[in-house]
Design a protein around this motif. Structure first.
Motif: not given
Length: 377
Positions: A202-213, A272-275, A303-309, A318-322
């Motif tokens: 639960f750190v900034e890089k994982k943005a759990p509050l965005i995921t939850l909301r 699986f959710l990971q922002h 998930s997000t268009r972030h790093a190697g995702i 297989t999923g959706f990215l923003v």
């Protein structure tokens, strides 16, 4: 091939990729060179701890060696004095033939001595070492000086190699080999309808509050549930936000859990959710192991268009990215995933993609083959 695995701390249960190399690389013919040891050694390996207390003479010479190593190598991480002699004796005594430094920052400490002893050394970049670390100009300079000393470079994603290159850090013998997942242990079982899972600190890089909301906004009236696994500084704010949003009865916070617990929930989870986002200090993912594990379990990833995702997720298949921080887009993507009419096909495609791209047995053999090819063995 007798290999020294260079890492920061040993033993760390969550560092499954490093532990797998320690246990299995070249048939398990490995030793460990770590910065700190906590005394655990589940693989019964010879261990050398680099950060032992300095003796009297080394304390006296510390200012000189600090300046010398910064001038020669652009870093003060390089061992000197008795620590250097002890490490050299350990590598000779263990008849080490090659060194794999699991992070670029560990390679900084080991490359000069490896060159002196004529032991080939490779570095493996995994995330922070090729993102946040590069914010420091001294690390950029140190990496650039180190590259000619390395026999080769590995990275879990092309994104990290590109990020290194943007800072002038390049190696002609660089290869992308993801950490991978054990597809024989991570596989789908019967899925719980409308089940969602997020795994990570639960750190900034994982943005759990965005995921939850976004989950709360996307699943109104659906009965969907969300499991969170992990702990960290944003856990308490996340619990409070779940109450505020009125979804506390549909969100379960499990805290930090063992790997087997994560696997069992992944196997029956649908989404699986990971922002993931780039943190303010520049810290990024490499290619999250959790996403590879989720795909192996047939989860549909949002998930997000972030790093190697984006290198792992085929959008719409297989999923959706923003984009990072696009909370409203993430909400729409979760809603789209939950209402897609081809969920079974997407789940099957996620599983087959994991088998094709992220089988860690295949990736381990690829790593071994590349090291052998480089060394002409």
């Amino acid at each position: 091939m007798r290999t020294a695995i260079g890492t920061s701390d040993y033993y760390v249960g969550g560092e499954t990729f490093i532990n797998r190399h320690i246990e299995l690389l070249f048939g398990g013919d490995t030793v460990v060179v770590c910065g700190r040891s906590n005394g655990e050694d589940p693989y019964d390996k010879p261990i050398f701890e680099r950060r032992a207390p300095l003796g009297g003479m080394d304390l006296l010479s510390l200012p000189f060696w600090t300046l010398w190593n910064r001038a020669q190598h652009a870093t003060s991480r390089v061992p000197f004095g008795q620590a250097k002699r002890d490490l050299a004796d350990f590598l000779r005594r263990e008849r080490v033939e090659v060194i794999l430094a699991e992070f670029g920052t560990q390679a900084l400490a080991l490359a000069p001595l490896a060159n002196e002893l004529e032991i080939p050394i490779f570095s493996y970049y995994r995330g922070t070492d090729a993102s946040k670390a590069l914010r420091a100009r001294k690390i950029q300079v140190a990496y650039r000086k180190m590259m000619p000393r390395l026999a080769g470079v590995f990275s879990v994603s092309q994104f990290l190699l590109d990020n290194l290159a943007r800072h002038g850090v390049r190696h002609d013998n660089a290869h992308v080999i993801p950490s991978g997942v054990d597809v024989r242990r991570f596989f789908p079982t019967d899925k719980d309808p409308l089940s969602c899972l997020a795994v990570g600190r639960f750190v900034e890089k994982k943005a759990p509050l965005i995921t939850l909301r976004s989950f709360a906004e996307a699943t109104v009236g659906t009965g969907a549930r969300l499991d969170f696994i992990g702990d960290g500084p944003l856990l308490a704010p996340a619990r409070a936000l779940a109450d505020e949003l009125g979804v506390a009865d549909r969100v379960t916070f499990h805290g930090a859990q063992k790997h087997d617990f994560v696997r069992e929930i992944l196997q029956r989870t649908q989404f699986f959710l990971q922002h993931s986002v780039t943190a303010a200090d520049g810290n990024t993912e490499g290619l999250p192991t959790a996403i590879q594990e989720a795909m192996a379990c047939g989860c549909i990833t949002v998930s997000t268009r972030h790093a190697g995702i984006p290198e792992a997720i085929d959008e719409g298949e297989t999923g959706f990215l923003v984009e990072e921080h696009d909370a409203s887009g993430f909400t729409r993507a979760i809603r789209t995933a939950l209402t897609a009419d081809n969920l079974a096909q997407m789940s099957a495609k996620a599983r087959s993609t994991a088998e094709e791209r992220f089988d860690n047995d295949i990736l381990l053999h690829r790593l071994e083959a590349q090291i052998r090819m480089t060394l002409g063995r």
